[in-house]
Design a protein around this motif. Structure first.
Motif, PDB file in Angstrom:
ATOM      1  N   ARG A 158       0.833  -1.200   0.000  1.00  0.00           N
ATOM      2  CA  ARG A 158       0.000   0.000   0.000  1.00  0.00           C
ATOM      3  C   ARG A 158       0.870   1.253   0.000  1.00  0.00           C
ATOM      4  NH1 ARG A 158      -2.126  -0.526   4.674  1.00  0.00           N
ATOM      5  NH2 ARG A 158      -3.756  -1.984   4.019  1.00  0.00           N
ATOM      6  N   GLU A 159       1.949   1.234   0.797  1.00  0.00           N
ATOM      7  CA  GLU A 159       2.822   2.403   0.905  1.00  0.00           C
ATOM      8  C   GLU A 159       3.454   2.757  -0.433  1.00  0.00           C
ATOM      9  OE1 GLU A 159       5.666   1.541   3.894  1.00  0.00           O
ATOM     10  OE2 GLU A 159       4.219   1.569   5.549  1.00  0.00           O
ATOM     11  N   SER A 335      -8.670 -14.935  -0.399  1.00  0.00           N
ATOM     12  CA  SER A 335      -7.351 -15.568  -0.441  1.00  0.00           C
ATOM     13  C   SER A 335      -6.263 -14.556  -0.787  1.00  0.00           C
ATOM     14  CB  SER A 335      -7.323 -16.721  -1.443  1.00  0.00           C
ATOM     15  OG  SER A 335      -7.662 -16.276  -2.744  1.00  0.00           O
ATOM     16  N   LYS A 336      -6.617 -13.487  -1.508  1.00  0.00           N
ATOM     17  CA  LYS A 336      -5.654 -12.432  -1.827  1.00  0.00           C
ATOM     18  C   LYS A 336      -6.380 -11.094  -1.771  1.00  0.00           C
ATOM     19  CE  LYS A 336      -2.799 -15.172  -5.025  1.00  0.00           C
ATOM     20  NZ  LYS A 336      -2.280 -15.262  -6.425  1.00  0.00           N
ATOM     21  N   ALA A 337      -5.677 -10.070  -1.328  1.00  0.00           N
ATOM     22  CA  ALA A 337      -6.293  -8.753  -1.231  1.00  0.00           C
ATOM     23  C   ALA A 337      -5.239  -7.662  -1.270  1.00  0.00           C
ATOM     24  CB  ALA A 337      -7.111  -8.631   0.065  1.00  0.00           C
ATOM     25  N   TYR A 338      -5.603  -6.524  -1.849  1.00  0.00           N
ATOM     26  CA  TYR A 338      -4.737  -5.349  -1.884  1.00  0.00           C
ATOM     27  C   TYR A 338      -5.636  -4.122  -2.010  1.00  0.00           C
ATOM     28  CZ  TYR A 338      -2.045  -1.523  -3.822  1.00  0.00           C
ATOM     29  OH  TYR A 338      -1.511  -0.279  -4.030  1.00  0.00           O
ATOM     30  N   GLU A 339      -5.265  -3.033  -1.364  1.00  0.00           N
ATOM     31  CA  GLU A 339      -6.008  -1.787  -1.534  1.00  0.00           C
ATOM     32  C   GLU A 339      -5.138  -0.593  -1.179  1.00  0.00           C
ATOM     33  OE1 GLU A 339      -6.963   0.535   0.883  1.00  0.00           O
ATOM     34  OE2 GLU A 339      -6.193  -0.579   2.610  1.00  0.00           O
ATOM     35  N   ASN A 340      -5.361   0.490  -1.917  1.00  0.00           N
ATOM     36  CA  ASN A 340      -4.832   1.786  -1.504  1.00  0.00           C
ATOM     37  C   ASN A 340      -5.881   2.864  -1.741  1.00  0.00           C
ATOM     38  OD1 ASN A 340      -4.771   2.137  -4.270  1.00  0.00           O
ATOM     39  ND2 ASN A 340      -2.665   2.890  -4.366  1.00  0.00           N
ATOM     40  N   ASP A 341      -7.147   2.436  -1.852  1.00  0.00           N
ATOM     41  CA  ASP A 341      -8.248   3.373  -2.102  1.00  0.00           C
ATOM     42  C   ASP A 341      -9.199   3.482  -0.918  1.00  0.00           C
ATOM     43  OD1 ASP A 341      -9.442   0.898  -2.219  1.00  0.00           O
ATOM     44  OD2 ASP A 341     -10.415   1.200  -4.157  1.00  0.00           O
ATOM     45  N   GLY A 342      -8.769   2.981   0.245  1.00  0.00           N
ATOM     46  CA  GLY A 342      -9.591   3.094   1.436  1.00  0.00           C
ATOM     47  C   GLY A 342     -10.665   2.037   1.569  1.00  0.00           C
ATOM     48  N   ALA A 343     -10.725   1.088   0.634  1.00  0.00           N
ATOM     49  CA  ALA A 343     -11.707   0.004   0.743  1.00  0.00           C
ATOM     50  C   ALA A 343     -11.437  -0.775   2.025  1.00  0.00           C
ATOM     51  CB  ALA A 343     -11.612  -0.923  -0.466  1.00  0.00           C
TER      52      ALA A 343
END
Length: 489
Positions: A158-159, A335-343
């Motif tokens: 995310r960073e 099983s997999k996740a990524y966010e940088n939009d505040g979700a």
């Protein structure tokens, strides 16, 4: 019980709106200024100064400079990440704890901090919080090591917006070495890359079952399975070459294994979907408001999941679009996740997302409910923290069906194909009344009258094999190599 681990290292991660706010309050107080007086000097209402001092608003650089001038201080005075006092350290630590996953998971009401609240009370609450975290970690089973590593990795991704410029440069250099300057990477080109790196390819029937590939560095041989089980042969080959190029050694633990896997997967994707070509395609699509994961998939002849992952690598860095990604089973388990939009993904008390079940109203699960479950699905979802647009597709593997979803905040949906969908749902999760508890009429009808038998994933009951973090059977691998290697000269 001590709270030193809770309050002693707040400044290591750098200044935050909360630490900056407390330093502003400390400087104001030291200069004998009221909130009203600082507001007049800064050009803001007193109420806004209170918001800033409580860490509820992030100041831009120009505002920080103006605030420093209003206080007669330097910018460094405001940006010093160390709490200005022991009391501030305690209040900052409590704020972070109350914003953390444990308080949310246990639904503990927030403690309002007033000046009349003694330091000893804050220390007691923090000590209890630290002990609860310790107990959760101690009781966690072996799979929790993987979850914790995933949580730490997701924070790192995310960073940096899930973009690894050093790996992009390595990929560009490798592609340039074999004369590939854009477009899909053929299997022939991937084989040429193996040859450039000094390897011959050997496809075998008897690859050890715990290994996806075996690299014989001693003889410059790369062993790959003849049967790919529907997977793209290029992916396994490129991942093995990526591990060699990056100098990966035996992982020390699961976190190291995960980091290596992510790096190898990223480099393989950067080879299959070169950054410059992919960015040109996406930039042109954004210009006409027609962004889509499926076009990236089709342009580079990759799977939808690979294209979705690659999209998250490039969307923020090159298109200025915050995004999120989810891979979810047909049962709704992440099983997999990524966010940088505040979700806000579902998470347990330790902040782990993997293994949690997403809301029934999200597109990641709604896609399974459609008659055309294998088409591309678009949906707007009203969530407690805002409205999100999402595109989802169902993929089938040997492990069953899963959905792959890419989404963004409503304000950014205007750039995507599928933004004109009229499908819209509302989610109030983590409120149990949203989808985690049966309707009242169903509970009255069925409570105490049914006994379902659970389908348990056997892997959840087993510990990670001892000896190494990978779980690879080295006896089988060494015996395989001994049988395949050429005679010693």
């Amino acid at each position: 019980m001590s709270t030193s681990t809770t309050t002693g290292a707040e400044h290591e991660a750098g200044p935050t709106p909360l630490t900056i706010g407390r330093r502003i309050r400390a400087l104001r107080t030291a200069r004998g200024m009221t909130v009203q007086q600082l507001g007049e000097a800064f050009g803001r209402a007193a109420s806004q100064i209170s918001v800033i001092e409580n860490g509820h608003r992030e100041l831009r650089v120009s505002e920080l400079q103006a605030m420093a001038a209003a206080l007669g201080a330097s910018l460094d005075d405001l940006l010093d990440p160390a709490p200005p006092s022991r009391r501030d350290a305690l209040e900052i630590a409590l704020a972070r704890a109350q914003d953390g996953p444990l308080f949310e998971a246990l639904q503990i009401p927030r403690l309002q901090v007033r000046r009349s609240l003694p330091d000893a009370a804050l220390e007691t609450v923090l000590a209890m919080h630290a002990e609860l975290v310790r107990l959760h970690e101690r009781r966690a089973s072996t799979p929790e090591e993987a979850r914790r590593a995933n949580t730490e990795l997701r924070a790192t991704q995310r960073e940096q917006h899930n973009h690894y410029p050093e790996l992009e440069r390595v990929a560009a250099g490798l592609l340039g070495a074999i004369g590939h300057h854009g477009g899909p990477l053929s299997h022939s080109a991937a084989s040429s890359l193996a040859s450039h790196l000094g390897f011959t390819l050997h496809y075998v029937h008897d690859l050890p079952v715990t290994a996806r590939s075996v690299t014989d560095e001693r003889h410059g041989r790369l062993y790959l399975p003849i049967r790919s089980d529907g997977a793209d042969r290029r992916v396994v080959l490129l991942q093995a070459l990526a591990a060699h190029v990056l100098g990966h050694e035996e992982p020390r633990d699961y976190g190291d294994l995960l980091r290596q896997r992510v790096e190898a997967n990223y480099l393989a994707a950067a080879l299959m979907m070169p950054e410059r070509s992919a960015v040109d395609l996406l930039t042109a699509a954004k210009a006409v408001r027609d962004l889509s994961v499926e076009d990236l998939r089709d342009a580079f002849a990759v799977s939808y999941e690979s294209a979705a992952h690659r999209f998250t690598n490039l969307a923020t860095e090159h298109l200025d679009l915050p995004v999120h990604f989810l891979k979810v089973s047909s049962a709704g388990v992440v099983s997999k996740a990524y966010e940088n939009d505040g979700a806000k993904f579902p998470q347990d008390a330790l902040g782990n997302v993997e293994g949690q079940r997403v809301c029934r109203q999200w597109s990641a699960r709604q896609v399974f409910e459609r008659a055309d479950r294998y088409g591309i699905y678009h949906q707007y979802t009203d969530k407690p923290n805002g409205t999100y647009w999402c595109t989802s597709a169902v993929q089938t593997t040997g492990a069953g069906d899963h959905s792959v979803s890419v989404g963004t905040q409503y304000v950014h949906s205007k750039w995507f194909r599928g933004r004109d969908t009229t499908t819209r749902r509302a989610s109030t999760c983590p409120d149990p009344g949203c989808c985690r508890e049966p309707r009242h009429d169903l509970s009255e009808r069925w409570d105490g009258q049914v006994r379902p038998a659970a389908r348990i994933n056997s892997s959840l009951l087993a510990a990670t094999p001892s000896g190494n973090a990978t779980g690879i059977d080295r006896v089988a691998v060494y015996e395989f190599l001994d049988g395949q290697a050429p005679p010693e000269g």
